[in-house]
Each structure stands twice: as structure tokens, then as C-alpha cells.
Design a protein around this motif. Sequence first.
Motif, PDB file in Angstrom:
ATOM      1  N   UNK A 148      30.050  -7.743  -8.116  1.00  0.00           N
ATOM      2  CA  UNK A 148      29.386  -7.218  -6.915  1.00  0.00           C
ATOM      3  C   UNK A 148      30.423  -6.994  -5.827  1.00  0.00           C
ATOM      4  N   UNK A 149      30.222  -5.928  -5.069  1.00  0.00           N
ATOM      5  CA  UNK A 149      31.217  -5.471  -4.096  1.00  0.00           C
ATOM      6  C   UNK A 149      30.754  -5.756  -2.667  1.00  0.00           C
ATOM      7  N   UNK A 150      31.609  -6.384  -1.875  1.00  0.00           N
ATOM      8  CA  UNK A 150      31.370  -6.585  -0.447  1.00  0.00           C
ATOM      9  C   UNK A 150      32.310  -5.639   0.280  1.00  0.00           C
ATOM     10  N   UNK A 151      31.767  -4.570   0.834  1.00  0.00           N
ATOM     11  CA  UNK A 151      32.584  -3.512   1.452  1.00  0.00           C
ATOM     12  C   UNK A 151      32.654  -3.719   2.959  1.00  0.00           C
ATOM     13  N   UNK A 152      33.868  -3.809   3.488  1.00  0.00           N
ATOM     14  CA  UNK A 152      34.069  -3.976   4.916  1.00  0.00           C
ATOM     15  C   UNK A 152      34.121  -2.613   5.611  1.00  0.00           C
ATOM     16  N   UNK A 153      34.229  -2.625   6.915  1.00  0.00           N
ATOM     17  CA  UNK A 153      34.263  -1.390   7.701  1.00  0.00           C
ATOM     18  C   UNK A 153      35.585  -0.658   7.468  1.00  0.00           C
ATOM     19  N   UNK A 154      35.567   0.659   7.319  1.00  0.00           N
ATOM     20  CA  UNK A 154      36.831   1.398   7.172  1.00  0.00           C
ATOM     21  C   UNK A 154      37.773   1.085   8.332  1.00  0.00           C
ATOM     22  N   UNK A 155      39.037   0.824   7.992  1.00  0.00           N
ATOM     23  CA  UNK A 155      40.029   0.495   8.999  1.00  0.00           C
ATOM     24  C   UNK A 155      40.088  -0.975   9.351  1.00  0.00           C
ATOM     25  N   UNK A 156      39.154  -1.770   8.854  1.00  0.00           N
ATOM     26  CA  UNK A 156      39.115  -3.207   9.158  1.00  0.00           C
ATOM     27  C   UNK A 156      40.117  -3.949   8.270  1.00  0.00           C
ATOM     28  N   UNK A 157      40.849  -4.889   8.850  1.00  0.00           N
ATOM     29  CA  UNK A 157      41.879  -5.624   8.116  1.00  0.00           C
ATOM     30  C   UNK A 157      41.388  -7.007   7.746  1.00  0.00           C
ATOM     31  N   UNK A 158      41.466  -7.334   6.473  1.00  0.00           N
ATOM     32  CA  UNK A 158      41.041  -8.645   5.984  1.00  0.00           C
ATOM     33  C   UNK A 158      42.066  -9.707   6.366  1.00  0.00           C
ATOM     34  N   UNK A 159      41.576 -10.843   6.887  1.00  0.00           N
ATOM     35  CA  UNK A 159      42.450 -11.970   7.225  1.00  0.00           C
ATOM     36  C   UNK A 159      42.318 -13.083   6.191  1.00  0.00           C
ATOM     37  N   UNK A 160      41.090 -13.530   5.906  1.00  0.00           N
ATOM     38  CA  UNK A 160      40.904 -14.623   4.943  1.00  0.00           C
ATOM     39  C   UNK A 160      39.508 -14.575   4.354  1.00  0.00           C
ATOM     40  N   UNK A 161      39.384 -15.152   3.139  1.00  0.00           N
ATOM     41  CA  UNK A 161      38.098 -15.315   2.461  1.00  0.00           C
ATOM     42  C   UNK A 161      37.988 -16.764   2.016  1.00  0.00           C
ATOM     43  N   UNK A 162      36.895 -17.432   2.363  1.00  0.00           N
ATOM     44  CA  UNK A 162      36.689 -18.825   1.976  1.00  0.00           C
ATOM     45  C   UNK A 162      35.317 -18.972   1.347  1.00  0.00           C
ATOM     46  N   UNK A 163      35.262 -19.646   0.176  1.00  0.00           N
ATOM     47  CA  UNK A 163      34.004 -19.867  -0.533  1.00  0.00           C
ATOM     48  C   UNK A 163      33.774 -21.354  -0.710  1.00  0.00           C
ATOM     49  N   UNK A 164      32.485 -21.754  -0.740  1.00  0.00           N
ATOM     50  CA  UNK A 164      32.176 -23.167  -0.943  1.00  0.00           C
ATOM     51  C   UNK A 164      32.477 -23.631  -2.349  1.00  0.00           C
ATOM     52  N   UNK A 165      32.313 -22.763  -3.331  1.00  0.00           N
ATOM     53  CA  UNK A 165      32.544 -23.102  -4.745  1.00  0.00           C
ATOM     54  C   UNK A 165      33.512 -22.073  -5.314  1.00  0.00           C
ATOM     55  N   UNK A 166      34.735 -22.474  -5.488  1.00  0.00           N
ATOM     56  CA  UNK A 166      35.746 -21.565  -6.048  1.00  0.00           C
ATOM     57  C   UNK A 166      35.999 -21.823  -7.530  1.00  0.00           C
ATOM     58  N   UNK A 167      35.366 -22.881  -8.093  1.00  0.00           N
ATOM     59  CA  UNK A 167      35.581 -23.203  -9.503  1.00  0.00           C
ATOM     60  C   UNK A 167      34.709 -22.349 -10.404  1.00  0.00           C
ATOM     61  N   UNK A 168      33.483 -22.040  -9.943  1.00  0.00           N
ATOM     62  CA  UNK A 168      32.544 -21.302 -10.795  1.00  0.00           C
ATOM     63  C   UNK A 168      32.302 -19.880 -10.313  1.00  0.00           C
ATOM     64  N   UNK A 169      33.082 -19.454  -9.338  1.00  0.00           N
ATOM     65  CA  UNK A 169      32.969 -18.079  -8.842  1.00  0.00           C
ATOM     66  C   UNK A 169      34.346 -17.440  -8.861  1.00  0.00           C
TER      67      UNK A 169
END
Length: 283
Positions: free
Chosen positions: A74-95
Amino acid sequence: MNMTALLLATAAALADGPVQDPAATSTAAISMKRSQSSKALIARPDTLLAAAARVHPWWDGAVYRLETAPGRVSDIALQPGETLIAVAAGDTARWVIGDTTSGSGPARRTHILVKPAAPGLRTNLVVTTDRRVYHLELASGAKAMTGIAWTYPQDELLALEKAQAALAAAEPVAGPVAVDRLNFNYAIGGDGAPWRPVRAFDDGAQVFIEFPPALESMEAPPLFVIGASGKAELVNYRKRGRYYVVDRLFGAAELRLGGKRQQVVRITRIDGPRQGKRRGRAS
């Protein structure tokens, strides 16, 4: 009549209705099942396809739900021109979570891709960029959304305000004015406020007060005309860019701004030869 035809005719007579050949009946049944199956797939495409991507208006602090499924991205699309800084998830073992980009230049767009390892999982995702923070609730099940994206009402409102301001700035200060009628015989005195006018002039009917360009980024002072009694009176005027347009002539006026330590700038018309042929009369 052969034996098979005779038997069929007899059966039809006993049943008081037509009897079909078993081979033909079998073929018709198979065809009908295929037709029904095709119609079912057309009526419910989600049996084969993921749910369509959803587009939400973005609001600060809102939490957005994204349905996912094992074996699908599944795709999470940000705004055109927007710069990603960080992504944090609660469960990184099963995702499985990653990011990529599409497009180039101002149209360059960041995509965050998520995929669960099993059904029945839930976690949250926080995405920070140079413009905003996104909060998402991820859930895995039997069906996945293709993705999620946003519209940005606040940005659209700001762009509209800027466009309106640009149109207002492009408007002429006044209608056509004969240059030979302009009178620049005005003196400006008083406090050295940052908004102190550069000059004042009239066309025989209106007075134009020109301010420095910085006026657009600061509080504009109100204008008072000094009447025959020497008292300050409010006067009708309008702002056009960095100009005040006063719809009458005056002998003296003051710009005042502030409370206890008020700044005052006085504009006085000087008696003398005009630059044009006609003289305006002071109010």
C-alpha cells in the motif's frame, strides 16, 4: 423415429412440457454458470482487486486509517515537493516499511510503501516532513487499500489569498490621469516612522500618498484630515498597493499610529505654482 427420439417424445407428453437433450442441458448449464460467475466478478471487483486509493483533506493532528493485506503493498503518497524527514512505526518486526520517489523537480513526490507480514496486525505510523506531520493507523486484513493521499485546504487557501493579493497589486492606483494636472506641492514632516510616506501629490480631485515598499509588511497608519477648526477628522480613503488614494483635496492631514508613544507624520499642501495648469482648492 429412432428409439431415443421416441423416448424423449414420450417423456415430454407425460410431463406436459418439452424435454431437452441431456447433452444440450449440460452445455447450457455450464454456459449459465460461466455467465453468472462473470457478472459476480463485475459486480464485486474487490474479490480480485484491492480497494481504490483514498484521498482525505489533511488537518493537523488528525489520524488516518490505512487498510493493508499480506502480500500486497500500500502506498502513502505525500504532497508533491514535500521532503521526507523520518518515518516511525510502532511495530517494525511484522511490517515492511520503505520509501521511494516519483517525478522530478517541483513535481517530485515521496511515496512510503507498507506491507504487513500477516493478517490481523495493527500498528501506528508517524511521518514527519519539512511541511507537516502525518499520523496513520495501519491495520491488516483480507483486503488492502491501494494507497492513501491528501488534499491540503490550508495551502489552497493561502495560494488563493496570494493570487488575490497579486491581482490587487496589479490593479492601477487610479484611472487615467493627465500628467500635466499633477501637483506635487506637498511637504511631509513629523516623526521618522518606518512607514513615513515618500511623497504626496494630487490630480485636482484626488490626493495620492505614496509609502515605502515596506508598508506591505507592517501595520498601516490611519489618515486624518485637519479641518478648518484645526481638529483631526476621519476621511474616506482606500489603499492601493503602497498608495493611499483620498477622494478629496485637503490642506493638511496627519498619519497617526501607536498608543502612548504615538508616531505622527504630517502632510501639508504648499501654496505655490502647480506643475499643471489647474489649481485644486483645499477642502
